[in-house]
Design an enzyme around this catalytic site. Structure first.
Site, PDB file in Angstrom:
ATOM      1  N   ASN A 173       0.874  -1.079   0.088  1.00 40.51           N
ATOM      2  CA  ASN A 173      -0.048   0.142   0.088  1.00 40.51           C
ATOM      3  C   ASN A 173       0.760   1.225   0.164  1.00 40.51           C
ATOM      4  O   ASN A 173       0.130   2.250  -0.494  1.00 40.51           O
ATOM      5  CB  ASN A 173      -0.962   0.189   0.980  1.00 40.51           C
ATOM      6  CG  ASN A 173      -0.371  -0.228   2.559  1.00 40.51           C
ATOM      7  OD1 ASN A 173       0.577  -0.502   2.614  1.00 40.51           O
ATOM      8  ND2 ASN A 173      -1.207   0.143   3.518  1.00 40.51           N
ATOM      9  N   GLU A 480       9.358   3.055  14.023  1.00 44.47           N
ATOM     10  CA  GLU A 480      10.091   3.405  12.690  1.00 44.47           C
ATOM     11  C   GLU A 480       9.948   4.879  12.342  1.00 44.47           C
ATOM     12  O   GLU A 480       8.901   5.584  12.907  1.00 44.47           O
ATOM     13  CB  GLU A 480       9.338   2.807  11.202  1.00 44.47           C
ATOM     14  CG  GLU A 480       9.593   1.389  11.131  1.00 44.47           C
ATOM     15  CD  GLU A 480       9.159   0.532   9.861  1.00 44.47           C
ATOM     16  OE1 GLU A 480       8.111   1.157   9.581  1.00 44.47           O
ATOM     17  OE2 GLU A 480       9.737  -0.219   9.514  1.00 44.47           O
TER      18      GLU A 480
HETATM   19  P1  NAD Z   1       0.465  -9.028   4.167  1.00 44.00           P
HETATM   20  O1  NAD Z   1       0.706  -9.304   5.388  1.00 44.00           O
HETATM   21  O2  NAD Z   1      -0.285 -10.017   3.246  1.00 44.00           O
HETATM   22  O3  NAD Z   1       1.719  -8.687   3.154  1.00 44.00           O
HETATM   23  C1  NAD Z   1       2.826  -8.142   3.740  1.00 44.00           C
HETATM   24  C2  NAD Z   1       4.163  -8.582   3.209  1.00 44.00           C
HETATM   25  O4  NAD Z   1       4.290  -9.980   3.603  1.00 44.00           O
HETATM   26  C3  NAD Z   1       4.157  -8.884   1.734  1.00 44.00           C
HETATM   27  O5  NAD Z   1       5.524  -8.671   1.235  1.00 44.00           O
HETATM   28  C4  NAD Z   1       3.835 -10.272   1.397  1.00 44.00           C
HETATM   29  O6  NAD Z   1       4.674 -10.880   0.320  1.00 44.00           O
HETATM   30  C5  NAD Z   1       4.283 -10.868   2.615  1.00 44.00           C
HETATM   31  N1  NAD Z   1       3.740 -12.033   3.042  1.00 44.00           N
HETATM   32  C6  NAD Z   1       2.483 -12.370   2.984  1.00 44.00           C
HETATM   33  N2  NAD Z   1       2.293 -13.646   3.382  1.00 44.00           N
HETATM   34  C7  NAD Z   1       3.626 -14.187   3.794  1.00 44.00           C
HETATM   35  C8  NAD Z   1       3.931 -15.365   4.581  1.00 44.00           C
HETATM   36  N3  NAD Z   1       2.949 -16.374   4.616  1.00 44.00           N
HETATM   37  N4  NAD Z   1       4.991 -15.736   4.676  1.00 44.00           N
HETATM   38  C9  NAD Z   1       6.011 -14.445   4.650  1.00 44.00           C
HETATM   39  N5  NAD Z   1       5.676 -13.494   4.002  1.00 44.00           N
HETATM   40  C10 NAD Z   1       4.353 -13.106   3.682  1.00 44.00           C
HETATM   41  O7  NAD Z   1      -0.015  -7.402   4.093  1.00 44.00           O
HETATM   42  P2  NAD Z   1      -0.440  -6.649   2.709  1.00 44.00           P
HETATM   43  O8  NAD Z   1      -1.964  -7.090   2.465  1.00 44.00           O
HETATM   44  O9  NAD Z   1       0.354  -6.495   1.849  1.00 44.00           O
HETATM   45  O10 NAD Z   1      -0.629  -5.310   3.313  1.00 44.00           O
HETATM   46  C11 NAD Z   1      -1.628  -4.592   4.028  1.00 44.00           C
HETATM   47  C12 NAD Z   1      -1.689  -4.837   5.700  1.00 44.00           C
HETATM   48  O11 NAD Z   1      -0.295  -4.204   6.050  1.00 44.00           O
HETATM   49  C13 NAD Z   1      -2.594  -4.273   6.338  1.00 44.00           C
HETATM   50  O12 NAD Z   1      -3.187  -4.975   7.345  1.00 44.00           O
HETATM   51  C14 NAD Z   1      -1.979  -2.762   6.988  1.00 44.00           C
HETATM   52  O13 NAD Z   1      -2.622  -2.278   8.148  1.00 44.00           O
HETATM   53  C15 NAD Z   1      -0.514  -3.403   6.938  1.00 44.00           C
HETATM   54  N6  NAD Z   1       0.286  -2.079   6.956  1.00 44.00           N
HETATM   55  C16 NAD Z   1       0.584  -1.687   8.121  1.00 44.00           C
HETATM   56  C17 NAD Z   1       1.550  -0.688   8.268  1.00 44.00           C
HETATM   57  C18 NAD Z   1       2.227  -0.196   9.697  1.00 44.00           C
HETATM   58  O14 NAD Z   1       3.107   0.489   9.547  1.00 44.00           O
HETATM   59  N7  NAD Z   1       1.702  -0.858  10.781  1.00 44.00           N
HETATM   60  C19 NAD Z   1       1.765   0.310   7.090  1.00 44.00           C
HETATM   61  C20 NAD Z   1       1.299  -0.361   5.928  1.00 44.00           C
HETATM   62  C21 NAD Z   1       0.434  -1.338   6.177  1.00 44.00           C
END
Ligand code: NAD
Length: 500
Positions: A173, A480
């Site tokens: 995102n 961060e």
């Molecule tokens: P996601 O957890 O699906 O993916 C995040 C990352 O993890 C990606 O690089 C993905 O390839 C990797 N990933 C996914 N499944 C994995 C697995 N089983 N093993 C290892 N790596 C894996 O999240 P998303 O849909 O990409 O992002 C949206 C989420 O991120 C939302 O929940 C949002 O709130 C969160 N987010 C948090 C922040 C923060 O700073 N707190 C900032 C931006 C987004």
């Protein structure tokens, strides 16, 4: 709501311009300073969520590529960690300047692969660049402390050392800002890195890695792995004893899984996870400011932000006026492609997101919520969802529990301040929160009583490279940005030098 805004404003980029930005993106993975093919010939196809069209095919890494990247980061660490802080600072400053020179290219690439409205993509580039500048400044200010021990028999000193090779996992995102928010403090402190962007948006990280090379990053200091199989590739890296830190931004579910994998090695962790931000509007609020703040906190990035306001709690006295003004604002939105400079609301990242948002809205309406605005999924190309306003949302509805990650603004009316605080804290998350009031004492009470890592009083935008970004409760671990952000990539050593 206006569809296809281009007709009346500045024009969208030409096909030639798009082709030239895509042509600059490396299509391979980066290991030890070499752009190379992955272990298989499989390709990962990146598409534009605004149109569904294919943008580029890039190398699709496997577990052995991930381990090769970690080997490179491990070999590069001793030399990089011994570079002077000033050298590391200068490198980040050069990267900052190069990024600002190419801001429009990066903004267009983000708009293409993520569907982020172009004006917001420009803001993301600025925000991302700020981390390079900030940590370039912090690189030379990583101080410890020193003093006499209480017995007066020796000198105690506490020094910070870089932790070592880091694995940085980012979400789709904010494809550029999440990369710089991790890479800049890692490099500033003397760490090396393997970065793995999300499979939906790897192009921005690939282009940024080539910019870092140009800025003078030595081979192996930053390695990039792109894969359609994040679980298969990440786990061996996380379980490898040479890895010293995992910094993850993504969903709470994935974060938990990675923490389990990190437990045997007692790996240092930073976890930026999901949010469920409350947005409180009190009777004494400046309603103009509250409406502006609500639009920013809710609809930025089409609602796909971890800091997005997810639940609106509005005091009864201003509820009717607030709802009417929000609906009027939403009605003015232009919905269109991310690349279109007139777009306010872009597509959601994929069909699954459209289905999730739709399910939450249908469930809320079935439980008694009133649909004040919104027409559901938008038919045609791309994964668009109509901006939506719901009122009378029952307090138990799933939409108030789960992270929506879409352009939906659910409103609940409250009567007493204590009730608002209780509602705000009734969640397993604790990332961001917002409160609007002109009563200074009440504003401070909100700061003190809301369980969140970040709170905006009378503002809908709180992120800043100079501030510690992070959550309470299940929204994560660590921070961060700010002075705290670089400390996360360091470990302390205390020494006692005896006077005898
Ligand atoms: P996601 O957890 O699906 O993916 C995040 C990352 O993890 C990606 O690089 C993905 O390839 C990797 N990933 C996914 N499944 C994995 C697995 N089983 N093993 C290892 N790596 C894996 O999240 P998303 O849909 O990409 O992002 C949206 C989420 O991120 C939302 O929940 C949002 O709130 C969160 N987010 C948090 C922040 C923060 O700073 N707190 C900032 C931006 C987004």
């Amino acid at each position: 709501m206006v569809l296809s805004p281009t007709q009346n404003g500045p024009s969208a980029p030409t096909e030639e311009r798009i082709a030239s930005v895509l042509a600059a993106v490396p299509r391979q993975i980066l290991i030890d300073g070499r752009w190379r093919s992955a272990a298989t010939d499989d390709k990962l196809t990146v598409t534009d969520p605004s149109t569904g069209r294919r943008l580029l095919d890039v190398a699709d890494a496997r577990a052995s590529d991930g381990i090769a990247a970690l080997t490179a980061a491990t070999s590069a660490f001793p030399e990089w960690s011994r570079r002077s802080p000033r050298e590391r600072s200068d490198l980040l400053r050069s990267a900052y300047e190069l990024l600002l020179e190419r801001d429009e290219d990066f903004a267009l690439l983000i708009a293409l692969e993520m569907g982020k409205p172009f004006r917001e993509a420009q803001s993301e580039v600025e925000y991302a660049a700020d981390f390079l500048r900030w940590f370039s400044e912090e690189a030379v200010r990583l101080h410890g402390r020193t003093g006499l021990n209480p017995a007066g028999t020796g000198r105690m000193s506490v020094t910070r050392y870089p932790v070592g090779p880091c694995f940085l996992v980012t979400p789709w995102n904010f494809p550029l800002a999440m990369a710089t928010r991790k890479l800049a403090p890692a490099l500033a402190s003397g760490c090396t890195a393997v970065i793995k962007p999300a499979e939906a948006t790897p192009l921005t990280t690939l282009l940024f890695a080539s910019l870092l090379e140009e800025a003078g990053t030595p081979p192996g200091v930053v390695n990039v792995i792109v894969t359609s199989r994040p679980a298969d590739v990440s786990e061996p890296i996380i379980r490898d004893p040479r890895l010293r830190k995992l910094s993850f931004t993504g969903s709470t579910g994935t974060g938990r899984r990675l923490m389990e994998q990190a437990a045997p090695g007692v790996l240092r962790l930073s976890m930026e996870l999901g949010g469920n931000a409350p947005f409180l509007v009190f009777d004494d609020a400046d309603l103009d400011a509250a409406v502006v703040g609500a639009m920013q906190a809710k609809f930025r990035n089409t609602g796909q932000a971890c800091t997005a306001a997810n639940r609106f709690f509005v005091q009864r006295g201003v509820a009717e006026g607030f709802v009417a003004r929000i609906v009027a604002e939403v009605d003015r939105f232009s919905l269109g492609a991310g690349t279109d400079p007139n777009t306010d609301i872009g597509p959601l990242i994929d069909t699954r997101s459209v289905e999730k948002v739709d399910r939450l809205i249908r469930d809320a309406v079935a439980c008694g919520a009133e649909l004040m605005y919104g027409t559901g999924p938008v038919p045609g190309e791309g994964t668009f969802y109509s901006p939506t306003v719901l009122t009378e949302v029952p307090r138990t509805a799933a939409i108030l529990r789960e992270e929506i990650f879409g352009p939906v603004l659910p409103i609940v009316v409250f009567d007493e301040e204590a009730e608002a605080v209780e509602l705000a804290n009734d969640t397993e998350y604790g990332l961001a929160a917002y409160a609007f009031t002109t009563d200074l004492a009440r504003g401070q009470r909100m700061v003190d009583s809301i369980e969140a890592g970040m709170i905006g009083i009378n503002t809908g935008v709180i992120s800043d490279a100079a501030a510690p970004f992070g959550g309470w409760k299940q929204s994560g671990l660590g921070r961060e940005g700010g002075v705290e952000g670089i400390e996360e990539y360091t470990q302390l050593k205390y020494s006692l030098t005896s006077h005898h």
